[in-house]
Design a protein around this motif. Structure first.
Motif, PDB file in Angstrom:
ATOM      1  N   GLU A   1     -11.458   2.232  -2.162  1.00 38.71           N
ATOM      2  CA  GLU A   1     -10.618   1.037  -2.152  1.00 38.71           C
ATOM      3  C   GLU A   1     -10.125   0.640  -3.538  1.00 38.71           C
ATOM      4  OE1 GLU A   1     -13.663  -1.437  -0.350  1.00 38.71           O
ATOM      5  OE2 GLU A   1     -13.496  -2.758  -2.078  1.00 38.71           O
ATOM      6  N   LYS A   2     -10.656   1.275  -4.586  1.00 43.35           N
ATOM      7  CA  LYS A   2     -10.159   0.960  -5.930  1.00 43.35           C
ATOM      8  C   LYS A   2      -8.866   1.691  -6.280  1.00 43.35           C
ATOM      9  CE  LYS A   2     -12.350  -0.346  -9.339  1.00 43.35           C
ATOM     10  NZ  LYS A   2     -12.938  -1.282 -10.290  1.00 43.35           N
ATOM     11  N   PHE A   3      -8.461   2.657  -5.461  1.00 46.03           N
ATOM     12  CA  PHE A   3      -7.247   3.404  -5.792  1.00 46.03           C
ATOM     13  C   PHE A   3      -6.004   2.678  -5.294  1.00 46.03           C
ATOM     14  CE2 PHE A   3     -10.518   6.697  -5.881  1.00 46.03           C
ATOM     15  CZ  PHE A   3     -10.257   7.223  -7.132  1.00 46.03           C
ATOM     16  N   ILE A   4      -4.995   2.621  -6.154  1.00 46.25           N
ATOM     17  CA  ILE A   4      -3.745   1.980  -5.727  1.00 46.25           C
ATOM     18  C   ILE A   4      -2.572   2.965  -5.693  1.00 46.25           C
ATOM     19  CG2 ILE A   4      -4.437  -0.308  -6.590  1.00 46.25           C
ATOM     20  CD1 ILE A   4      -2.157   0.250  -8.769  1.00 46.25           C
ATOM     21  N   LYS A   5      -2.759   4.136  -6.284  1.00 47.43           N
ATOM     22  CA  LYS A   5      -1.644   5.088  -6.307  1.00 47.43           C
ATOM     23  C   LYS A   5      -2.165   6.502  -6.110  1.00 47.43           C
ATOM     24  CE  LYS A   5       1.973   2.824  -6.720  1.00 47.43           C
ATOM     25  NZ  LYS A   5       2.989   2.984  -5.688  1.00 47.43           N
ATOM     26  N   VAL A   6      -1.357   7.309  -5.446  1.00 47.02           N
ATOM     27  CA  VAL A   6      -1.610   8.746  -5.441  1.00 47.02           C
ATOM     28  C   VAL A   6      -0.290   9.412  -5.797  1.00 47.02           C
ATOM     29  CG1 VAL A   6      -1.272   8.823  -2.913  1.00 47.02           C
ATOM     30  CG2 VAL A   6      -2.354  10.746  -4.073  1.00 47.02           C
TER      31      VAL A   6
ATOM     32  N   THR B   1       1.579  13.155  -6.212  1.00 43.31           N
ATOM     33  CA  THR B   1       1.335  14.508  -5.735  1.00 43.31           C
ATOM     34  C   THR B   1       2.412  15.458  -6.242  1.00 43.31           C
ATOM     35  OG1 THR B   1       2.681  14.371  -3.718  1.00 43.31           O
ATOM     36  CG2 THR B   1       0.476  13.465  -3.594  1.00 43.31           C
TER      37      THR B   1
ATOM     38  N   LYS C   1      -3.079  16.471  -5.599  1.00 43.30           N
ATOM     39  CA  LYS C   1      -3.056  15.016  -5.432  1.00 43.30           C
ATOM     40  C   LYS C   1      -3.879  14.367  -6.528  1.00 43.30           C
ATOM     41  CE  LYS C   1      -3.181  15.493  -0.467  1.00 43.30           C
ATOM     42  NZ  LYS C   1      -4.153  15.460   0.618  1.00 43.30           N
TER      43      LYS C   1
ATOM     44  N   TYR D   1      -5.178  10.726  -7.901  1.00 45.40           N
ATOM     45  CA  TYR D   1      -5.345   9.317  -7.522  1.00 45.40           C
ATOM     46  C   TYR D   1      -5.586   8.466  -8.767  1.00 45.40           C
ATOM     47  CZ  TYR D   1      -5.860  10.635  -2.583  1.00 45.40           C
ATOM     48  OH  TYR D   1      -5.640  11.096  -1.313  1.00 45.40           O
TER      49      TYR D   1
ATOM     50  N   GLN E   1      -5.919   0.774 -10.626  1.00 45.93           N
ATOM     51  CA  GLN E   1      -5.057  -0.131 -11.389  1.00 45.93           C
ATOM     52  C   GLN E   1      -5.294   0.058 -12.888  1.00 45.93           C
ATOM     53  OE1 GLN E   1      -2.642  -2.531 -10.058  1.00 45.93           O
ATOM     54  NE2 GLN E   1      -2.085  -2.192 -12.184  1.00 45.93           N
TER      55      GLN E   1
ATOM     56  N   THR F   1       7.385  15.141   1.274  1.00 43.22           N
ATOM     57  CA  THR F   1       6.145  14.366   1.232  1.00 43.22           C
ATOM     58  C   THR F   1       5.602  14.229  -0.188  1.00 43.22           C
ATOM     59  OG1 THR F   1       4.811  16.328   1.642  1.00 43.22           O
ATOM     60  CG2 THR F   1       5.520  15.085   3.574  1.00 43.22           C
ATOM     61  N   GLU F   2       6.299  14.768  -1.164  1.00 41.43           N
ATOM     62  CA  GLU F   2       5.873  14.616  -2.554  1.00 41.43           C
ATOM     63  C   GLU F   2       6.035  13.155  -2.997  1.00 41.43           C
ATOM     64  OE1 GLU F   2       8.246  16.918  -5.189  1.00 41.43           O
ATOM     65  OE2 GLU F   2       7.127  16.332  -6.971  1.00 41.43           O
ATOM     66  N   ILE F   3       5.057  12.657  -3.745  1.00 44.88           N
ATOM     67  CA  ILE F   3       5.165  11.316  -4.328  1.00 44.88           C
ATOM     68  C   ILE F   3       5.070  11.502  -5.833  1.00 44.88           C
ATOM     69  CG2 ILE F   3       4.180   8.986  -4.359  1.00 44.88           C
ATOM     70  CD1 ILE F   3       2.759   9.711  -1.692  1.00 44.88           C
TER      71      ILE F   3
ATOM     72  N   TYR G   1       7.712   5.810 -11.037  1.00 49.12           N
ATOM     73  CA  TYR G   1       6.937   4.567 -11.016  1.00 49.12           C
ATOM     74  C   TYR G   1       6.478   4.165 -12.421  1.00 49.12           C
ATOM     75  CZ  TYR G   1       3.235   1.285  -9.762  1.00 49.12           C
ATOM     76  OH  TYR G   1       2.441   0.183  -9.668  1.00 49.12           O
TER      77      TYR G   1
ATOM     78  N   HIS H   1       7.954   0.935 -14.899  1.00 42.42           N
ATOM     79  CA  HIS H   1       7.085  -0.126 -15.390  1.00 42.42           C
ATOM     80  C   HIS H   1       6.990  -0.159 -16.877  1.00 42.42           C
ATOM     81  CE1 HIS H   1       6.708  -0.064 -11.337  1.00 42.42           C
ATOM     82  NE2 HIS H   1       6.656  -1.350 -11.557  1.00 42.42           N
TER      83      HIS H   1
END
Lengths: 448, 448
Positions: free
Chosen positions: A91-96, A98, A108, A110, A113, A149-151, A156, A160
């Motif tokens: 639950e500590k992960f906010i991004k993955v 890939t 992948k 991960y 924050q 399906t690549e992120i 991102y 920022h």
């Protein structure tokens, strides 16, 4: 430099000061490295098992040279089980982020924050220090979020980074040429950033519609792909601006190195990770200046640290102190372990060699090199997209290829390479349905 | 509710407590409003000129009813000169969100870092309070960044909202059906968010490939488009989950209102802006419950505040206290001033009426209604995408249309409307090349 600089560089450190700063930096790196090894061993099931398997403990590493006692991590380890690297609850992960997984299983990575903040903070520093990005800048960022399906994390993190600096950032995916021009004319960005093949394509197409050096873009930042020097010069000339290159990998959250105003090698973010250059076969450390595989260790990753991660990238540390004054080491990327192509009777070609020949011709926009094996010989077909199709251009490219000793030997001496075939095609013939240009297509069964 | 709730609502405020909280909230709103009026008059050239032109000063507004003394701002004012709204120097802006400008000039809303932070913070509160989004959630967000030169803020703000909550967020653009399924199976998201027409399309296509109620999605959040109740019910049934709707506009940075578990009206973020409901013709305030145009005033915008901005959306404030216990007022959106269609002899149709008839048939995936005028009569052609093309379905839709008094009167009494034509087509026949579904195409020259 194409334009006069607004302010002369004020970073220059005199030699004794430079040595002093380097010694502090290296002591800092050493402390961070020790912490990172302890943390990974304690918190990551993968590294705990791996260290135990090799009978090595973090305390056994007492010097930089000792790093070779530790096993290396391969992209295959990450592909096989990313979760075994986790040091914190899910639950500590906010991004993955890939990789596309077109050639192999996707990788992948991960991020928590804290991991993201650390990447963005270091990227903010780099963008300010190297490119003087400031709140009055307007940044045009056309990176895609990925394909299929690549992120892709680059979009991102950079969005920022510029936002945190306070620059107005114009983010969309890749637009049609006319729409891109509309954005440039409407918002008057000062900075443009995308991968080099895309900027190269935009340069060629946009200049048909508008005089690009009047647009007010005064820095072009390229990432994610190696950029041939000839291509860079063409882009710089057309926009009348400086082009700077960066380097990063998905696993490390991008933004790992960037060129300074010297445009000769990229400064490494040494405060974020350790860089080793190894002989890809023996695993031994190489001297500064020697070309080998780059191996990285993260210092600040909370969620998913990497220890001695093989990047598959080939390069060398530039041994000299940089005239820009920045005390950070510089790397030069030479290619990837997997774009070093065996050809003919044991010679090796790099994609870069083709880049320089093809993009050395100003008419060439993009190309593909196709390798096939027929009747015991390597056959090379070059398909080049060009604005003007002439026999002169075809001959120039052919001559350039034949001047490469690797090809020339194969054709004339060992008789293992067929004379290359050069085909010229109109712009937009080649498939552009991927994030980065795919210039090399090897149809030979090299590993059978 | 389709599923049992994990925890019963604990928000319920007893009537005296509710009144007390409302009175505090309204006093807070009043103070914020006064500040906002002073700030806009002082800092924004547009509002300074506009107030002066109407001979009204911020101090003249001494009650909520006084707001009608102030002129309204129209989307046209924003289109004409967004920069005249600016209250801070250019370099303070980090984002610009725009509308697509397909039907008129694009609207551009600029935001400073403080503006973005304020939007995201309020959105974080909303997502936690209404939908219990928590760090263990995995959110699938498939909003696009916009189309063409449009830069859509919703994707950006929501990505950051979920990130700030600490939920792992999977962000890509819209994928092919097979790729979408891969993501759902691979990462097992618990929350899915997109515009309703897209979710509706995905629901129909994905259920052919997989049993959707086994995927683990337990909240679907819809934004940006009105969602017919029939469509919502179909989606809820297929995924075996709750669907919640939200409301927002580009100018206000989205996330302006959202449904609670009651699914009856959307709670307004009253701490961020004032909502007025006016008679679109006279401009007078309407009572709670009466349908009129929604007019908004920002409280917390630093860069580009809006005072009495006409949303073009029609709706009403729901007069009752919400059983969920949340003290925030609720709105119900009824349509847009520009999707109210005059037809026949002075009757008015809303797009919504078609939505309910078409999406009331479970086989219908999407539709377009085309209005033409031939020989003095209004001709309506409905093109419906459906999984099964049968004469029974065609007749059901036709009967539904003929039951609308607006159409029936036109056909049978005033003889000004031709009987509607219903065409059934296969899925994917209609053009989906825009962010939101375009269901209504009016080819009549109504304003000639």
């Amino acid at each position: 430099m194409l334009r006069e600089k607004d302010t002369p560089s004020q970073n220059t450190l005199k030699p004794p000061l430079h040595r002093f700063v380097r010694s502090i930096l290296e002591r800092y790196e050493w402390l961070k490295l020790k912490q990172a090894l302890l943390y990974a061993y304690d918190a990551s099931p993968f590294y705990h098992r791996l260290f135990n398997k090799y009978h090595v403990k973090p305390r056994d590493i007492t010097s930089f040279a000792d790093m070779t006692k530790l096993p290396m991590t391969t992209p295959g380890d990450l592909q096989a089980n990313p979760r075994s690297f986790f040091c914190v609850p899910d639950e500590k992960f906010i991004k993955v982020f890939t990789t596309s997984g077109t050639t192999s299983a996707p990788k992948k990575a991960y991020f928590t924050q804290r991991d993201i903040d650390s990447i963005i903070n270091s990227s903010v520093t780099g963008m300010r220090l190297l490119y003087h990005i400031a709140p009055h800048d307007i940044v045009r960022l056309t990176f895609e979020e990925g394909y299929g399906t690549e992120i892709w994390g680059n979009r991102y993190c950079l969005e920022h980074t510029f936002g945190k600096i306070g620059a107005l950032t114009l983010v969309t995916g890749r637009l049609k040429i006319e729409d891109e021009l509309k954005i440039l004319l409407e918002y008057k960005p000062t900075v443009f950033m995308d991968v080099s093949s895309r900027i190269n394509y935009l340069t060629t197409e946009l200049k048909k519609l508008h005089d690009l050096d009047t647009l007010g873009i005064n820095r072009i930042l390229l990432g994610a792909e190696p950029t041939p020097n000839t291509m860079r010069k063409k882009i710089e000339k057309t926009w009348n601006t400086d082009v700077y290159m960066g380097y990063g990998t998905t696993e490390f959250g991008m933004n790992m190195a960037g060129e300074c105003e010297e445009k000769h090698g990229m400064h490494l973010t040494e405060t974020n990770f350790l860089t080793e250059v190894i002989d890809p076969k023996t695993g031994e450390h190489l001297e500064d200046g020697e070309i080998g595989e780059l191996v990285f260790t993260t210092f600040n990753r909370e969620g998913m640290p990497f220890i001695r991660y093989r990047s598959n990238d080939l390069g060398h540390i530039i041994p000299d102190r940089c005239p820009c004054g920045l005390p950070l080491k510089k790397i030069e990327i030479k290619g990837r372990t997997d774009d070093m192509l065996p050809i003919g009777a044991g010679d090796n070609l790099f994609t870069r060699m083709f880049d320089d020949i093809l993009f050395g011709q100003p008419e060439v926009i993009e190309y593909q090199a196709i390798f096939e094996r027929k009747e015991g010989k390597d056959h090379i077909t070059i398909i080049a997209e060009t604005t003007t199709i002439t026999d002169t251009l075809r001959k120039k490219i052919f001559t350039g290829l034949m001047e490469l000793p690797e090809i020339n030997n194969g054709v004339h001496i060992s008789n293992t390479v067929a004379p290359p075939l050069v085909q010229l095609v109109k712009p937009n013939t080649l498939d552009r349905n991927s994030l980065k240009a795919r210039r090399l297509i090897d149809k030979r069964n090299l590993y059978d």
